[in-house]
Design a protein around this motif. Structure first.
Motif, PDB file in Angstrom:
ATOM      1  N   SER A   1      47.574  41.636  31.334  1.00 52.20           N
ATOM      2  CA  SER A   1      46.689  41.066  30.527  1.00 52.20           C
ATOM      3  C   SER A   1      46.945  41.787  29.066  1.00 52.20           C
ATOM      4  O   SER A   1      46.373  40.962  28.171  1.00 52.20           O
ATOM      5  CB  SER A   1      45.542  40.686  30.970  1.00 52.20           C
ATOM      6  N   GLY A   2      47.751  42.897  28.969  1.00 51.63           N
ATOM      7  CA  GLY A   2      47.722  43.213  27.628  1.00 51.63           C
ATOM      8  C   GLY A   2      48.077  44.761  27.867  1.00 51.63           C
ATOM      9  O   GLY A   2      48.688  45.245  28.649  1.00 51.63           O
ATOM     10  N   SER A   3      47.202  45.530  26.847  1.00 51.00           N
ATOM     11  CA  SER A   3      47.468  46.915  26.979  1.00 51.00           C
ATOM     12  C   SER A   3      46.077  47.629  26.394  1.00 51.00           C
ATOM     13  O   SER A   3      45.337  47.236  25.823  1.00 51.00           O
ATOM     14  CB  SER A   3      48.512  47.613  25.922  1.00 51.00           C
ATOM     15  N   VAL A   4      46.010  48.781  27.023  1.00 49.37           N
ATOM     16  CA  VAL A   4      44.744  49.702  26.798  1.00 49.37           C
ATOM     17  C   VAL A   4      45.226  50.984  26.212  1.00 49.37           C
ATOM     18  O   VAL A   4      45.860  51.801  27.266  1.00 49.37           O
ATOM     19  CB  VAL A   4      43.729  49.851  27.680  1.00 49.37           C
ATOM     20  N   GLY A   5      44.910  51.555  24.962  1.00 54.73           N
ATOM     21  CA  GLY A   5      45.399  52.686  24.620  1.00 54.73           C
ATOM     22  C   GLY A   5      46.843  53.172  24.752  1.00 54.73           C
ATOM     23  O   GLY A   5      47.240  54.152  25.090  1.00 54.73           O
ATOM     24  N   GLY A   6      47.713  52.061  24.627  1.00 53.54           N
ATOM     25  CA  GLY A   6      49.047  52.202  24.890  1.00 53.54           C
ATOM     26  C   GLY A   6      49.826  52.053  26.290  1.00 53.54           C
ATOM     27  O   GLY A   6      50.761  52.195  26.537  1.00 53.54           O
ATOM     28  N   ASN A   7      48.734  51.959  27.409  1.00 48.22           N
ATOM     29  CA  ASN A   7      48.794  51.893  28.532  1.00 48.22           C
ATOM     30  C   ASN A   7      48.963  50.104  28.964  1.00 48.22           C
ATOM     31  O   ASN A   7      48.062  49.312  28.283  1.00 48.22           O
ATOM     32  CB  ASN A   7      48.000  52.486  29.653  1.00 48.22           C
ATOM     33  N   LEU A   8      49.639  49.689  30.077  1.00 48.78           N
ATOM     34  CA  LEU A   8      49.549  48.300  30.396  1.00 48.78           C
ATOM     35  C   LEU A   8      48.374  47.991  31.218  1.00 48.78           C
ATOM     36  O   LEU A   8      48.051  48.631  32.170  1.00 48.78           O
ATOM     37  CB  LEU A   8      50.717  48.109  31.321  1.00 48.78           C
ATOM     38  N   ALA A   9      47.570  47.094  30.745  1.00 50.56           N
ATOM     39  CA  ALA A   9      46.316  46.591  31.576  1.00 50.56           C
ATOM     40  C   ALA A   9      46.636  45.500  32.378  1.00 50.56           C
ATOM     41  O   ALA A   9      47.386  44.509  32.114  1.00 50.56           O
ATOM     42  CB  ALA A   9      45.171  46.229  30.533  1.00 50.56           C
ATOM     43  N   TRP A  10      46.072  45.650  33.839  1.00 49.21           N
ATOM     44  CA  TRP A  10      46.527  44.649  34.811  1.00 49.21           C
ATOM     45  C   TRP A  10      45.383  43.384  34.434  1.00 49.21           C
ATOM     46  O   TRP A  10      44.125  43.718  34.071  1.00 49.21           O
ATOM     47  CB  TRP A  10      45.997  45.143  36.424  1.00 49.21           C
ATOM     48  N   ASP A  11      45.871  42.257  34.772  1.00 51.26           N
ATOM     49  CA  ASP A  11      45.059  41.298  34.788  1.00 51.26           C
ATOM     50  C   ASP A  11      44.173  40.984  36.185  1.00 51.26           C
ATOM     51  O   ASP A  11      44.682  40.446  37.051  1.00 51.26           O
ATOM     52  CB  ASP A  11      46.079  39.804  34.565  1.00 51.26           C
ATOM     53  N   MET A  12      43.122  41.502  36.050  1.00 48.11           N
ATOM     54  CA  MET A  12      42.344  41.748  37.247  1.00 48.11           C
ATOM     55  C   MET A  12      42.103  40.479  38.068  1.00 48.11           C
ATOM     56  O   MET A  12      41.909  40.570  39.181  1.00 48.11           O
ATOM     57  CB  MET A  12      40.880  42.523  36.874  1.00 48.11           C
ATOM     58  N   PRO A  13      41.466  39.340  37.285  1.00 48.84           N
ATOM     59  CA  PRO A  13      41.536  38.068  38.170  1.00 48.84           C
ATOM     60  C   PRO A  13      42.584  37.659  39.145  1.00 48.84           C
ATOM     61  O   PRO A  13      42.691  37.452  40.336  1.00 48.84           O
ATOM     62  CB  PRO A  13      40.813  37.022  37.111  1.00 48.84           C
ATOM     63  N   LYS A  14      43.645  37.947  38.224  1.00 45.36           N
ATOM     64  CA  LYS A  14      44.992  37.327  39.129  1.00 45.36           C
ATOM     65  C   LYS A  14      45.389  38.538  40.357  1.00 45.36           C
ATOM     66  O   LYS A  14      45.798  38.158  41.461  1.00 45.36           O
ATOM     67  CB  LYS A  14      46.291  37.343  38.138  1.00 45.36           C
ATOM     68  N   VAL A  15      44.757  39.837  39.756  1.00 42.13           N
ATOM     69  CA  VAL A  15      45.252  40.791  40.796  1.00 42.13           C
ATOM     70  C   VAL A  15      44.424  40.583  42.065  1.00 42.13           C
ATOM     71  O   VAL A  15      45.133  40.869  43.045  1.00 42.13           O
ATOM     72  CB  VAL A  15      44.880  42.430  40.201  1.00 42.13           C
ATOM     73  N   LYS A  16      43.128  40.077  41.745  1.00 40.62           N
ATOM     74  CA  LYS A  16      42.340  39.881  42.893  1.00 40.62           C
ATOM     75  C   LYS A  16      42.820  38.753  43.785  1.00 40.62           C
ATOM     76  O   LYS A  16      42.791  38.955  45.050  1.00 40.62           O
ATOM     77  CB  LYS A  16      40.960  39.719  42.473  1.00 40.62           C
ATOM     78  N   GLN A  17      43.216  37.783  43.222  1.00 45.14           N
ATOM     79  CA  GLN A  17      43.763  36.639  43.877  1.00 45.14           C
ATOM     80  C   GLN A  17      45.170  37.068  44.587  1.00 45.14           C
ATOM     81  O   GLN A  17      45.155  36.731  45.788  1.00 45.14           O
ATOM     82  CB  GLN A  17      43.927  35.438  42.873  1.00 45.14           C
TER      83      GLN A  17
END
Length: 380
Positions: free
Chosen positions: A347-363
């Motif tokens: 879903s984007g990045s957090v502090g230079g790290n890649l953020a997972w799209d958690m709703p999609k990950v959960k599905q």
């Protein structure tokens, strides 16, 4: 003419009529002599049966049985040998607070930057840098789900932003406090495979059934033993850090080139995401070639490939050659289009790290746990 005791004369005609002697044969009725009856002979005792004239199929049958016995003995011996070569160093039973098992089988496939067994010359030619004793990190991590709806291969970018939870030390056995947000590959660097599995399970809720890890040396040796792996590159690229120097088009990559191909990240704008896609393509192509009849049915091809791979392959304690073969054939199916490959949804990045799209990950995890067709897509 003869005379009877009563005085009557008896001629030959009278004798025949009264039946006192053998009747005279009638010229108009001749009885053929009967042939002696022959009792039926039991099957297998005839003149053309085995013993005097062997059946033609008997020899072929014996040869076939002998060949099958030899194949079974060789296959059994190969299985035992292969199982003895596996480095079953990872004990997943020590991972704490694990999610429930789902349907299908989930493999965590890891490519580490281990330089174990490498000489200085090899480290230079393969552009790995470091020393043979250098600490290990994970260059690639993939989850392979094998189920009834075809295999799914999911790359986990090493720069993924995840929470490293509390865990049990692999050597000390003591419970350690959570470390909070970190890059995914930091879990392996802190405490090896068991913490990596714990971290992935904690952040996804997906149960990992088996673990397989291969280092730089083993990876390059497998490719060399196979005589190279054929790839069709969409575009050429160079990377001085990995030693990559490729032109677009179909080509056969040797061990050093293959290692450079899967490690390259600086040549791409998408950095780690483009690299994970290349890793998927290459591993699927390698599995496709390794699982081909030309390799499996040729002992001069099969045993060198197996020996090269098993020498540096690290797996969990419950892994065996059958499950390993199942994993490779599933990766072959991914390459042939019978499966699916994707990156973990982002879903984007957090502090230079890649953020997972958690709703999609959960599905995605829910579909994998229930062994359902994967409908989730990744835009990156």
């Amino acid at each position: 003419m003869n005379q009877r005791p009563d005085g009557r004369n008896v001629d030959f005609q009278d004798r025949y009529q009264r039946g006192h002697a053998t009747p005279r044969p009638d010229a108009t009725h001749v009885t053929e002599p009967q042939r002696p009856s022959v009792p039926p002979q039991p099957r297998g005792s005839g003149p053309y049966d085995a013993g005097r004239y062997p059946r033609r199929g008997g020899k072929a049958k014996r040869i076939l049985i002998s060949v099958l016995v030899i194949l079974l003995v060789v296959a059994g011996g190969t299985y035992v040998w292969a199982d003895s070569q596996l480095h079953k160093d990872v004990d997943l039973s020590k991972v704490i607070e694990r999610p429930a098992e789902g349907d299908g089988t989930n493999y965590l496939i890891v490519g580490s930057d281990s330089r174990k067994g490498m000489s200085a010359v090899q480290r230079k030619s393969l552009h790995t840098g470091g020393t043979a004793e250098a600490g290990q990190r994970t260059d690639s991590m993939m989850i392979l789900h094998v189920g009834s709806n075809g295999p799914t291969l999911i790359s986990l970018p090493r720069d993924s932003n995840v929470t490293i939870p509390k865990f049990r030390g692999s050597e000390s056995g003591r419970t350690r406090a959570a470390m909070g947000a970190n890059k995914l590959n930091a879990a392996y660097a802190y405490d090896g495979p068991q913490l990596l599995v714990r971290t992935i399970e904690y952040n996804t809720g997906l149960h990992i059934d088996h673990y397989a890890e291969i280092g730089f040396t083993g990876f390059a040796n497998i490719v060399e033993a196979m005589g190279g792996v054929e790839m069709n590159l969409d575009k050429g690229f160079k990377d001085k850090w990995s030693g990559a120097d490729f032109k677009a088009g179909k080509q056969t990559l040797n061990g050093a080139q293959a290692l450079a191909y899967v490690r390259t990240r600086h040549a791409f704008a998408g950095s780690d995401l483009d690299r994970t896609k290349n890793q998927q393509k290459f591993l699927a192509a390698l599995a496709n070639q390794a699982a081909s009849p030309g390799t499996l049915l040729n002992p001069f091809e099969l045993y060198p490939v197996m020996g090269a791979g098993l020498d540096t392959l690290v797996v969990d304690k419950d892994m065996n050659p059958y499950l390993l073969a199942k994993m490779f054939f599933a990766m072959k199916d991914v390459n042939s289009g019978e499966g699916k490959s994707m990156n973990m949804p982002l879903s984007g990045s957090v502090g230079g790290n890649l953020a997972w799209d958690m709703p999609k990950v959960k599905q995605l995890v829910n579909e994998l746990k229930n062994d359902q067709p994967v409908t989730v897509t990744s835009d990156r």
